[in-house]
Design a protein around this motif. Sequence first.
Motif, PDB file in Angstrom:
ATOM      1  N   PRO A   1      -5.401   3.414  12.395  1.00 33.54           N
ATOM      2  CA  PRO A   1      -6.068   4.148  11.324  1.00 33.54           C
ATOM      3  C   PRO A   1      -7.052   3.288  10.522  1.00 33.54           C
ATOM      4  O   PRO A   1      -8.081   3.783  10.048  1.00 33.54           O
ATOM      5  N   ILE A   2      -6.735   2.004  10.393  1.00 34.78           N
ATOM      6  CA  ILE A   2      -7.636   1.102   9.652  1.00 34.78           C
ATOM      7  C   ILE A   2      -8.982   1.011  10.383  1.00 34.78           C
ATOM      8  O   ILE A   2     -10.041   1.023   9.755  1.00 34.78           O
TER       9      ILE A   2
ATOM     10  N   GLU B   1      -2.702  -1.496  -2.760  1.00 35.06           N
ATOM     11  CA  GLU B   1      -1.386  -0.981  -3.170  1.00 35.06           C
ATOM     12  C   GLU B   1      -1.128   0.384  -2.553  1.00 35.06           C
ATOM     13  O   GLU B   1      -0.043   0.646  -2.050  1.00 35.06           O
ATOM     14  N   THR B   2      -2.123   1.234  -2.603  1.00 34.74           N
ATOM     15  CA  THR B   2      -1.933   2.562  -2.004  1.00 34.74           C
ATOM     16  C   THR B   2      -1.805   2.438  -0.486  1.00 34.74           C
ATOM     17  O   THR B   2      -1.053   3.174   0.143  1.00 34.74           O
ATOM     18  N   LEU B   3      -2.519   1.481   0.057  1.00 38.29           N
ATOM     19  CA  LEU B   3      -2.454   1.257   1.503  1.00 38.29           C
ATOM     20  C   LEU B   3      -1.069   0.748   1.915  1.00 38.29           C
ATOM     21  O   LEU B   3      -0.496   1.192   2.916  1.00 38.29           O
ATOM     22  N   SER B   4      -0.548  -0.174   1.107  1.00 39.22           N
ATOM     23  CA  SER B   4       0.748  -0.769   1.471  1.00 39.22           C
ATOM     24  C   SER B   4       1.887   0.235   1.334  1.00 39.22           C
ATOM     25  O   SER B   4       2.946   0.048   1.906  1.00 39.22           O
ATOM     26  N   LEU B   5       1.663   1.296   0.534  1.00 38.69           N
ATOM     27  CA  LEU B   5       2.709   2.312   0.389  1.00 38.69           C
ATOM     28  C   LEU B   5       2.774   3.247   1.588  1.00 38.69           C
ATOM     29  O   LEU B   5       3.711   4.013   1.732  1.00 38.69           O
ATOM     30  N   SER B   6       1.761   3.191   2.437  1.00 32.64           N
ATOM     31  CA  SER B   6       1.755   4.068   3.613  1.00 32.64           C
ATOM     32  C   SER B   6       2.687   3.484   4.672  1.00 32.64           C
ATOM     33  O   SER B   6       3.342   2.480   4.455  1.00 32.64           O
ATOM     34  N   MET B   7       2.719   4.131   5.820  1.00 37.14           N
ATOM     35  CA  MET B   7       3.616   3.672   6.884  1.00 37.14           C
ATOM     36  C   MET B   7       2.978   2.569   7.733  1.00 37.14           C
ATOM     37  O   MET B   7       3.561   2.138   8.723  1.00 37.14           O
ATOM     38  N   LEU B   8       1.789   2.150   7.366  1.00 34.45           N
ATOM     39  CA  LEU B   8       1.136   1.093   8.141  1.00 34.45           C
ATOM     40  C   LEU B   8       1.862  -0.228   7.941  1.00 34.45           C
ATOM     41  O   LEU B   8       2.212  -0.577   6.809  1.00 34.45           O
TER      42      LEU B   8
ATOM     43  N   MET C   1       6.133  -7.015   2.416  1.00 30.04           N
ATOM     44  CA  MET C   1       7.005  -6.819   1.264  1.00 30.04           C
ATOM     45  C   MET C   1       7.807  -8.091   0.973  1.00 30.04           C
ATOM     46  O   MET C   1       8.123  -8.847   1.888  1.00 30.04           O
TER      47      MET C   1
ATOM     48  N   GLN D   1      15.855   4.774  10.882  1.00 27.22           N
ATOM     49  CA  GLN D   1      14.933   3.993  11.714  1.00 27.22           C
ATOM     50  C   GLN D   1      14.774   4.627  13.085  1.00 27.22           C
ATOM     51  O   GLN D   1      13.675   4.656  13.635  1.00 27.22           O
TER      52      GLN D   1
ATOM     53  N   LYS E   1      12.475   7.545  12.879  1.00 25.48           N
ATOM     54  CA  LYS E   1      11.071   7.150  12.842  1.00 25.48           C
ATOM     55  C   LYS E   1      10.564   6.857  14.247  1.00 25.48           C
ATOM     56  O   LYS E   1       9.461   7.223  14.622  1.00 25.48           O
TER      57      LYS E   1
ATOM     58  N   VAL F   1       9.665   9.948  15.969  1.00 25.73           N
ATOM     59  CA  VAL F   1       8.385  10.471  15.483  1.00 25.73           C
ATOM     60  C   VAL F   1       7.238   9.712  16.130  1.00 25.73           C
ATOM     61  O   VAL F   1       6.235  10.294  16.533  1.00 25.73           O
TER      62      VAL F   1
END
Lengths: 318, 563
Positions: B41-42, B125-132, B270, B548, B551, B554
């Motif tokens: 996605p990036i 910060e918003t990026l790190s909150l995603s599943m990436l 993290m 896990q 995920k 998915v």
Amino acid sequence: MNIHVAQTEPVIELRRVHRFFNQTKAVNDVSFDVYRGQVFGFIGPNGAGKTTTMRILATLDSPSYGDALVDGFSVVNDPDLVRRRLGFMPDGSSLYANMNCVEYLDFFARSYGLVGRERNDALRRTLSFTGLDKIASKSITGLSKGMRQRLSLGRAMIHRPSVLILDEPANGLDPRARIELRHLIRQLASEGTTVLVSSHILTELAEMCDQVGIIERGKLLAVGSVAEIYNSMQAASQVRMRLLGRVEELLGVLTTHEEVSSVLRKGDWIQLELRGDDAAQASLLRWIVSSGFDVLEYVSHRESLEDVFMKVTTGAVQ
Amino acid sequence: MSDSALSDPMQRSHDEVIRIVIDGESKWDQRLIRGSYWLNPILVKEARQALKSKQFAWTFMLLIVFTAAWTLFAVASSIPDVYYDSDGTVFLMGYLTILLVPTIIVIPQVAFRSMASELEDGTFETLSLSMLTPGQIVYGKLSMAALQLIVYLSILAPCIAFTYLLRGISLGVIGFLLVLIVVSCMFLAATSIMLAAIARTRTLQVLFSILMVLGQLVAFGFLFGIASSGMSEQNALQTPSAYLNMFCFLGIILSYAWLWLRCAASLIDMASANRSTPVRFAVFAVGMIIAVGTVLTLMNQSSEGGSVNRQFAANVFINLCWFHWGIAGAWMMGESGIISQRARRSLPDSYFGRVFLTLFNPGAGPAYLLVVLGFLGPWVGYFGATDLLAIIQGRYSGSIAEAYRSWLKVLALAAYLALYLGMTRLLLLAFYRNKRASRLLEAFAMTGVLVIAGVFATLFGNLAANNFRDMYFDWYCFLNPFWMLSEYSSDNTIQPSMQDVFSSAELFFAWLALIISGSVVFFINAILTARDVMITRVETPPRVRAEQSKKKQVDEVDPWKEP
């Protein structure tokens, strides 16, 4: 559609969360629970520790001591699982340049692993919910503050999180945008999303929150519904009434009443401060009427969230 | 999505516009959108941003203009000789110089800004909150650099093919120079991404930007020099030895690029994650790649009968390996020994895992052992195996003294790692009471200070012992690694025969003092490491395991199976 969910287990649990920055206790032993579908308002003066607490919940910061759980998963030990359930809208969130609204939301949909039909549905739902569908192909650079806030909210909710954390979402919005945002938040809560929201505009919080927490200098001073906090403080109600005659007589009686803290006459009106909850007020009114006083008008004024806030906090900073 | 589709929205229904915006208008749009589900996605985001950015538009346009201008100028200045002479080298040199500007200067700077602006603007910060994952983020940034490289290369590809038709340059040399530019570009981009991940303050960003520019200018000059000498000495470039050396060199460069990306990913991961072990594996792998490069080079040199080159190559690679482990170790000595509950879930559990992988656990203690043993292991293995085999088979070609030189040098270098890194760790343990915090920068600085102190103490002590008139190497000078190694490498000190290996008493005693002090510090540290290696794995809670695995299911969804 409203969803009524039994409040069995809290979705958000803060357990003795502490966060120290050298000697500063930004968050000092904060604990509270928020249940599914509730809107929890986080109130406090600047520097009180609201944002730090929210950042810990959003796994962007770690507590120095204690833990916070989202849906039963620890922000310390399982931040990746917490992030899946969480949408966070930071204060003054910045957006990417050289993108339009749908590209921005598309990127985050993909980042949350939404592809194919899931991605298409998520984009349609979010654009429609936030009202951005009419400007979907507009560049982010040209968006107004309100639209940018909507886009941030859309980003935070694109993966349908069970918990939304909104840090000062109404900051800088015009009155119309604030009202719309309030409606959006209530709608999300009615659909089962748990919302933790901080704001300086207390009247707004009072209208949309099921519970509030008042924090100052890192300490949680009060938590519960506005009425619960009010009652726990044994705050007084302001009561005004107008009688048809026998005003002096009632004044004399009220001055000796144990739940009336002060009473004075203002023209035809008697103004008194009454301790106790709604039941005490109803009891007093029933007694006045049954004693044969003719009450023409009766006005009761509960202390607002602003009054409660001013009473609970001292305005001290650290 | 095509802008024309939205040019007259009044003509279309609202739903139709939204459908076009989300799904694309034509079948091809839809296929491209579906195809992009497989991409990082990036990369998709950065490509969308880059294609609208002025920087990309200007670079693209200027590249075309300069390429066309050089072609016209070179053709005009060569006419009429261009019909008869082999002018391929002249033309290619111009094209490569033009290509070096975007690939060596622009792309790494864009990668740096891309990563730095995420951290600076708060979008990270918003990026790190995603599943990436952090790895996806840094590899996404690198793949965008690669995409730009492909675009820029595609502009020059017809012109470079044209130079081959002009004769005077072989396909091998053209290919070699292009591979070199591509590898250098990727290495610089990876370096810039790592530096941007380190630079969390404005001051550091400015500092690193300046360092990046300086490094890029050096790389530009270096590549320009290689390109010129490569074209003038085409035959020398096309020998097996040259290919092997270049293969080793590029392999090491690429492995460092990989290491930088692993470091960058760890830096943005993290706090409770095990950020150390993946970096350690990368450090170890790079050390092994350097060692394998040595073995390949030595084997090649031996087969060509060049004993002098063999010794030279061995020295170069041993020194490179030593610096690699020394610098990596200096950072790792600052790691905290406190392992989070989350990180403990990933510790090795099996018998073999605990035996072989415990040194990769977070903490300065295991890191110390890994550095010393990781450096020593391959050399002992290689020298031990080859020398022993040669002696047993009675076909040892070099002198015994030569074998000793290699052995003693490797042991001395390992002792330096044990001594200085061990002292750093002991001092950090003594100074800092808060064992929870990692002190990477402090550890690196402290190692540097200790080495500098060792150098100056020996220089000053030696001068003082000789009435500040002259300097003579003495046994205590072992604290100065550079002097010691310089003495050691000097042909006058150790003669290439068995009886002369220890002919210099000062050098022998210095070597002995170094080995003894290194061993003492090593054993003290090894004892102190016992507590770190006793930390065991904790079981992952069943609910977390279930999540896990959910995920994983998915992730296995096929986005192409869309109605």
